[in-house]
Write a protein that holds these residues in place. Structure first.
Motif, PDB file in Angstrom:
ATOM      1  N   ASP A 179     -19.608  24.770  -4.911  1.00 52.90           N
ATOM      2  CA  ASP A 179     -20.168  24.528  -6.255  1.00 52.90           C
ATOM      3  C   ASP A 179     -21.689  24.424  -6.257  1.00 52.90           C
ATOM      4  OD1 ASP A 179     -17.517  24.453  -7.125  1.00 52.90           O
ATOM      5  OD2 ASP A 179     -17.402  22.280  -6.914  1.00 52.90           O
ATOM      6  N   LEU A 180     -22.360  25.280  -5.492  1.00 49.25           N
ATOM      7  CA  LEU A 180     -23.823  25.289  -5.469  1.00 49.25           C
ATOM      8  C   LEU A 180     -24.347  25.754  -6.823  1.00 49.25           C
ATOM      9  CD1 LEU A 180     -26.587  25.125  -4.067  1.00 49.25           C
ATOM     10  CD2 LEU A 180     -26.161  27.442  -3.179  1.00 49.25           C
ATOM     11  N   THR A 181     -25.139  24.895  -7.459  1.00 47.26           N
ATOM     12  CA  THR A 181     -25.777  25.209  -8.731  1.00 47.26           C
ATOM     13  C   THR A 181     -27.282  25.182  -8.519  1.00 47.26           C
ATOM     14  OG1 THR A 181     -23.961  24.207  -9.955  1.00 47.26           O
ATOM     15  CG2 THR A 181     -26.034  24.503 -11.144  1.00 47.26           C
ATOM     16  N   ILE A 182     -27.961  26.244  -8.924  1.00 48.59           N
ATOM     17  CA  ILE A 182     -29.404  26.377  -8.716  1.00 48.59           C
ATOM     18  C   ILE A 182     -30.082  26.572 -10.059  1.00 48.59           C
ATOM     19  CG2 ILE A 182     -31.224  27.754  -7.642  1.00 48.59           C
ATOM     20  CD1 ILE A 182     -29.103  28.637  -5.553  1.00 48.59           C
ATOM     21  N   THR A 183     -31.100  25.775 -10.316  1.00 48.54           N
ATOM     22  CA  THR A 183     -31.939  25.939 -11.501  1.00 48.54           C
ATOM     23  C   THR A 183     -33.358  26.154 -11.003  1.00 48.54           C
ATOM     24  OG1 THR A 183     -30.521  24.465 -12.780  1.00 48.54           O
ATOM     25  CG2 THR A 183     -32.728  24.879 -13.649  1.00 48.54           C
ATOM     26  N   THR A 184     -34.018  27.234 -11.474  1.00 45.88           N
ATOM     27  CA  THR A 184     -35.362  27.548 -10.985  1.00 45.88           C
ATOM     28  C   THR A 184     -36.331  27.762 -12.133  1.00 45.88           C
ATOM     29  OG1 THR A 184     -34.991  29.932 -10.974  1.00 45.88           O
ATOM     30  CG2 THR A 184     -34.428  28.745  -8.964  1.00 45.88           C
ATOM     31  N   ASN A 185     -37.597  27.602 -11.807  1.00 39.43           N
ATOM     32  CA  ASN A 185     -38.669  28.160 -12.620  1.00 39.43           C
ATOM     33  C   ASN A 185     -39.583  28.885 -11.640  1.00 39.43           C
ATOM     34  OD1 ASN A 185     -40.529  26.332 -11.573  1.00 39.43           O
ATOM     35  ND2 ASN A 185     -40.747  25.149 -13.443  1.00 39.43           N
ATOM     36  N   ALA A 186     -40.811  29.131 -11.985  1.00 39.85           N
ATOM     37  CA  ALA A 186     -41.671  29.960 -11.137  1.00 39.85           C
ATOM     38  C   ALA A 186     -41.853  29.405  -9.724  1.00 39.85           C
ATOM     39  CB  ALA A 186     -43.032  30.147 -11.800  1.00 39.85           C
ATOM     40  N   ASP A 187     -42.008  28.080  -9.587  1.00 37.09           N
ATOM     41  CA  ASP A 187     -42.294  27.548  -8.256  1.00 37.09           C
ATOM     42  C   ASP A 187     -41.517  26.289  -7.889  1.00 37.09           C
ATOM     43  OD1 ASP A 187     -43.597  25.836  -9.984  1.00 37.09           O
ATOM     44  OD2 ASP A 187     -45.495  25.856  -8.901  1.00 37.09           O
ATOM     45  N   LEU A 188     -40.559  25.881  -8.725  1.00 35.46           N
ATOM     46  CA  LEU A 188     -39.718  24.725  -8.418  1.00 35.46           C
ATOM     47  C   LEU A 188     -38.253  25.079  -8.630  1.00 35.46           C
ATOM     48  CD1 LEU A 188     -41.641  21.801 -10.176  1.00 35.46           C
ATOM     49  CD2 LEU A 188     -41.488  22.248  -7.722  1.00 35.46           C
ATOM     50  N   ALA A 189     -37.411  24.464  -7.801  1.00 37.02           N
ATOM     51  CA  ALA A 189     -35.972  24.679  -7.950  1.00 37.02           C
ATOM     52  C   ALA A 189     -35.253  23.370  -7.693  1.00 37.02           C
ATOM     53  CB  ALA A 189     -35.485  25.745  -6.980  1.00 37.02           C
ATOM     54  N   PHE A 190     -34.151  23.212  -8.379  1.00 34.18           N
ATOM     55  CA  PHE A 190     -33.294  22.039  -8.269  1.00 34.18           C
ATOM     56  C   PHE A 190     -31.890  22.543  -7.985  1.00 34.18           C
ATOM     57  CE2 PHE A 190     -30.139  19.531 -10.588  1.00 34.18           C
ATOM     58  CZ  PHE A 190     -30.333  18.280 -10.038  1.00 34.18           C
ATOM     59  N   CYS A 191     -31.257  22.005  -6.949  1.00 33.25           N
ATOM     60  CA  CYS A 191     -29.917  22.445  -6.556  1.00 33.25           C
ATOM     61  C   CYS A 191     -29.023  21.231  -6.368  1.00 33.25           C
ATOM     62  CB  CYS A 191     -29.955  23.188  -5.222  1.00 33.25           C
ATOM     63  SG  CYS A 191     -31.174  24.494  -5.124  1.00 33.25           S
ATOM     64  N   HIS A 192     -27.764  21.358  -6.763  1.00 29.48           N
ATOM     65  CA  HIS A 192     -26.791  20.320  -6.431  1.00 29.48           C
ATOM     66  C   HIS A 192     -25.494  20.983  -6.024  1.00 29.48           C
ATOM     67  CE1 HIS A 192     -24.809  20.670 -10.398  1.00 29.48           C
ATOM     68  NE2 HIS A 192     -26.038  20.786 -10.876  1.00 29.48           N
ATOM     69  N   PHE A 193     -24.759  20.301  -5.131  1.00 29.58           N
ATOM     70  CA  PHE A 193     -23.556  20.895  -4.562  1.00 29.58           C
ATOM     71  C   PHE A 193     -22.764  19.834  -3.810  1.00 29.58           C
ATOM     72  CE2 PHE A 193     -27.280  21.481  -1.923  1.00 29.58           C
ATOM     73  CZ  PHE A 193     -26.888  21.103  -0.650  1.00 29.58           C
ATOM     74  N   LEU A 194     -21.548  20.207  -3.453  1.00 28.75           N
ATOM     75  CA  LEU A 194     -20.732  19.417  -2.542  1.00 28.75           C
ATOM     76  C   LEU A 194     -20.781  20.124  -1.199  1.00 28.75           C
ATOM     77  CD1 LEU A 194     -17.677  18.902  -4.884  1.00 28.75           C
ATOM     78  CD2 LEU A 194     -19.409  17.195  -4.292  1.00 28.75           C
ATOM     79  N   VAL A 195     -20.717  19.360  -0.127  1.00 31.71           N
ATOM     80  CA  VAL A 195     -20.744  19.963   1.205  1.00 31.71           C
ATOM     81  C   VAL A 195     -19.752  19.237   2.102  1.00 31.71           C
ATOM     82  CG1 VAL A 195     -22.735  18.604   1.968  1.00 31.71           C
ATOM     83  CG2 VAL A 195     -22.202  20.746   3.106  1.00 31.71           C
TER      84      VAL A 195
END
Length: 146
Positions: free
Chosen positions: A77-93
């Motif tokens: 369930d990797l979810t990635i949100t980006t803009n030009a130079d920052l990214a936020f990700c959340h997931f289970l591992v």
């Protein structure tokens, strides 16, 4: 953060996570360290709970050395949100493997990673791993339904 989700940025970040998964499997501390910014802050699921900068490399080497096998690192369930130079990700591992003392590990952890796009690519600047717990008992919940 204005969400742009550039497909190239998302693909690069997914490659970074895949490289880390492979590095854990082969116990490659250098590749793990290369994914991090020099000033990274990591909130770990095990004590000590906070590592900064070069401490994170030493922590990863210690973690790898505690395993007889490579460390399984199954991301779900990797979810990635980006803009030009920052990214936020959340997931289970799911972390798995056999420790030196023969203990078999198989546990789920919740994770959040924040990345910054630098001249040499995406680097992790903050990471947070946590273990869910039962409210009534305070005991960690490491297995079971997700």
């Amino acid at each position: 953060m204005q969400r742009t989700n550039d497909p190239n940025a998302e693909a690069e970040i997914r490659e970074l996570f895949e490289a880390r998964t492979q590095a854990l499997s082969s116990k490659d501390a250098a590749t793990l360290a290369a994914a991090n910014d020099a000033d990274v802050v990591v909130f770990d699921a095990v004590a000590p709970f906070v590592h900064r900068g070069a401490e994170t490399t030493a922590r990863k080497q210690e973690w790898l050395a505690a395993y007889r096998t490579g460390i399984g690192h199954e991301i779900r369930d990797l979810t990635i949100t980006t803009n030009a130079d920052l990214a936020f990700c959340h997931f289970l591992v799911r972390i798995s493997g056999t420790m030196l003392d023969g203990t078999e590990v198989g546990m789920w952890v919740r994770a959040t990673s924040c990345l910054r796009k630098l001249d040499d690519g995406w680097k992790i600047v903050h990471e947070h791993a946590s273990v869910p717990f039962e409210g009534e008992t305070g005991k960690a919940v490491l297995t079971g339904d997700l």
